[in-house]
Design a protein around this motif. Structure first.
Motif: not given
Lengths: 101, 515
Positions: A39-40, A16, A43-44, A20, A32, A36, A23-24, A46-47
């Protein structure tokens, strides 16, 4: 929390953060978009990772991640289409700087 | 189960219409869309009747219970938003059918429009935080498509900026969902509201979700993507984006704030939202004053109005039920009246641009003389945005003011007054241009009478909302809608009395008809 869950969660958080950051920082639109996606993935991870703590596998996060992947693929497809169209119209892979006001 | 039919209908109709529209010829797309708009209107009305009869409803889709199935929930707040969507999107659809010239452009509009509507209904009715995420993403993708579909270079840049902001916002929200699920093992909002444990994971989760939602709601200073997207899109799209799409993330934020009791656990965060709102009011109003393009003025006005809606958050006080009720009512009324007024204003602005053929403010000279109807629609919406009585915007601000007084937070009062003055300034600036003498008055076009009626209907509805304000507020106080709404006896009557200032004799009649 089992040790594998910790590893998954930490890896997710790391991805992540990298995503990030990219992306910035990047101005190239494809970079970019890749950031993204990284980052996705974070998150997955982590989930799925965080929900393992009770020792057995929980089916709900797996279903969520599947849905999330579908959403991310659609978003990526739309973004790629828009970026390609922008390249055709302007010959540039970056957004113009003005108009930010 | 059949009794709950309006709920699945509200989801299935727009999704089916979107898919069917993609398969049909352009003419049939129009017919299908009108039929579907009609079904949506009827379904939302019958959902309202159902709610009044039997109170809040939970409906497991296809009888699959959560967590494997998807539960939908219709309470007073959700039904109000469903109704708002049906009215605004229905009129915008009519406008779009008249506005877009036959051709591939109009053909592409309908599937995107229906996906947008499906996502909105999905968000209003969602009972868990993951379905809210799916709704948010579907909404963003449809809205970005709508911004881009005119195909111009500017529209494309606006769409890419919007998409990047929306994707980042959604991911931040999903990160919060992952952390909340990891910490609590449930996704349902009502379960979370019971099991919510303050802790590091929950705090990070809620902070990430709030950041994502604020980015999507374009709250200052995260608003930079909004003016080009809303101001640059085609007129019916601008109206839909400003009136409805932007409200989705605000609605989720409000749900989280109340149901997870963030207003109790982190009052500082509520204050922060309020201050960001105050800055948005000032900056949005100031920038609206400085624009040279008519639709940019209206788009910056949206930035300012989002600030007004945010003022409800610091006024939700755990220690003051009266102030909280007033704040919730005022905030929701603000959302409703802004939806009607802003949609009306964008449509009226679109009509004015059709008249003059140019998007600049300076092109408006002479319109008030030759096209008074178009400028009248713009002015009516402006009255509600300024918050002059007897409009919906006035009732909303009145309730927020009362709430600020009740919770002794006097510093929000000058913010609201300043915002009203700024709105008046940018609305009158448009009038100023329209009252100038025109040198080339013979070049005005006449927008179709249907277009004028659509704009006027929405603007007039935002005024009318001021007269019937007690009715939506009544829906908010139905039992077990929100933990907040467990009110002391008689508090509804109290807040209704507050509305009965001398301009409000009419309210008395409507409040007596409540069942």
């Amino acid at each position: 929390m089992s040790s594998s869950a910790v590893i998954f969660s930490l890896a997710g958080i790391g991805l992540c953060a990298i995503g990030l950051f990219g992306f910035m920082l990047h101005t190239h639109l494809i970079r970019k978009l890749l950031a993204f996606n990284i980052m996705g993935s974070g998150v997955f991870l982590l989930l799925v990772g965080m929900a393992q703590r009770s020792g057995h596998t929980d089916p709900v996060p797996q279903a969520l991640v599947l849905t999330g992947i579908v959403v991310a693929v659609s978003a990526t497809a739309l973004a790629l289409y828009l970026i390609r169209r922008w390249l055709q119209l302007s010959g540039s892979t970056e957004l113009p700087e003005d108009d930010r006001r | 189960m059949m009794l709950n039919a309006p709920i699945p209908l509200l989801m299935i109709t727009p999704l089916a219409a979107a898919v069917i529209c993609m398969l049909l010829s352009e003419r049939s797309r129009l017919l299908v869309s009108f039929a579907a708009v009609l079904i949506q209107l009827l379904a939302s009305l019958s959902l309202l009747l159902l709610l009044l009869q039997q109170g809040p409803i939970t409906h497991p889709l296809g009888s699959w219970e959560a967590p494997l199935g998807i539960a939908l929930r219709a309470d007073g707040l959700a039904v109000l938003f469903v109704l708002m969507t049906s009215v605004v999107a229905g009129i915008a659809a009519l406008y779009a059918a008249l506005y877009l010239t036959p051709g591939p452009l109009r053909a592409h509009f309908w599937p995107l429009f229906w996906f947008m509507w499906a996502a909105l209904n999905g968000i209003w009715l969602a009972a868990d935080i993951f379905n809210l995420y799916v709704g948010l993403e579907l909404l963003s993708l449809a809205a970005v498509g709508l911004v881009a579909f005119s195909g111009s270079k500017e529209a494309l840049v606006a769409a890419i900026r919007y998409l990047l902001a929306a994707l980042l916002g959604s991911l931040a929200y999903l990160l919060g969902v992952a952390l909340l699920y990891g910490a609590h093992g449930t996704l349902s909002l009502s379960d979370l509201s019971q099991q919510m444990q303050p802790g590091v994971a929950s705090s990070i989760a809620l902070a990430a979700m709030a950041m994502g939602l604020l980015l999507k709601s374009a709250l200052f200073p995260l608003h930079t993507w909004l003016p080009p997207a809303h101001g640059g899109a085609m007129t019916p799209v601008s109206a839909l984006l400003s009136a409805l799409v932007i409200k989705a993330s605000l609605y989720i934020l409000l749900r989280l704030w109340i149901e997870l009791r963030i207003h109790e656990l982190a009052p500082d965060a509520s204050q922060l939202l309020g201050w960001m709102g105050a800055l948005a009011i000032a900056w949005g109003g100031w920038m609206a004053l400085r624009q040279t393009l008519l639709k940019r003025v209206v788009a910056y006005s949206t930035v300012a109005q989002i600030g007004y809606i945010m003022l409800m958050f610091p006024l939700l006080r755990a220690d003051n039920a009266e102030a909280s009720t007033l704040a919730l009512q005022g905030g929701v009324l603000m959302v409703l009246s802004h939806a009607l007024a802003k949609a009306g204003m964008f449509l009226a602005a679109g009509n004015l641009i059709l008249c003059t053929g140019r998007p600049e403010l300076s092109a408006l000279a002479g319109t008030s003389q030759y096209r008074p109807l178009s400028i009248f629609g713009f002015g009516l919406a402006g009255v509600s945005l300024m918050g002059l009585p007897p409009s919906g915007g006035f009732s909303a601000k009145w309730l927020l003011l009362q709430s600020a007084l009740a919770s002794a937070q006097w510093w929000w009062i000058p913010v609201m007054l300043l915002g009203g003055l700024l709105s008046a300034a940018y609305v009158f600036r448009v009038f100023h241009y329209s009252f100038k003498e025109a040198e080339n008055s013979d070049t005005f076009h006449r927008p179709g009478v249907g277009l004028e009626i659509c704009a006027l209907a929405l603007s007039a509805a935002s005024i009318l909302l001021g007269f019937i304000a007690t009715w939506p507020l009544h829906l908010l106080t139905l039992p077990d809608i929100l933990p907040l709404a467990v009110l002391p006896e008689g508090s509804l009557e109290q807040s209704l009395e507050l509305l009965q200032t001398p301009t409000y004799e009419t309210l008395h009649g409507t409040s007596e008809q409540q069942p």
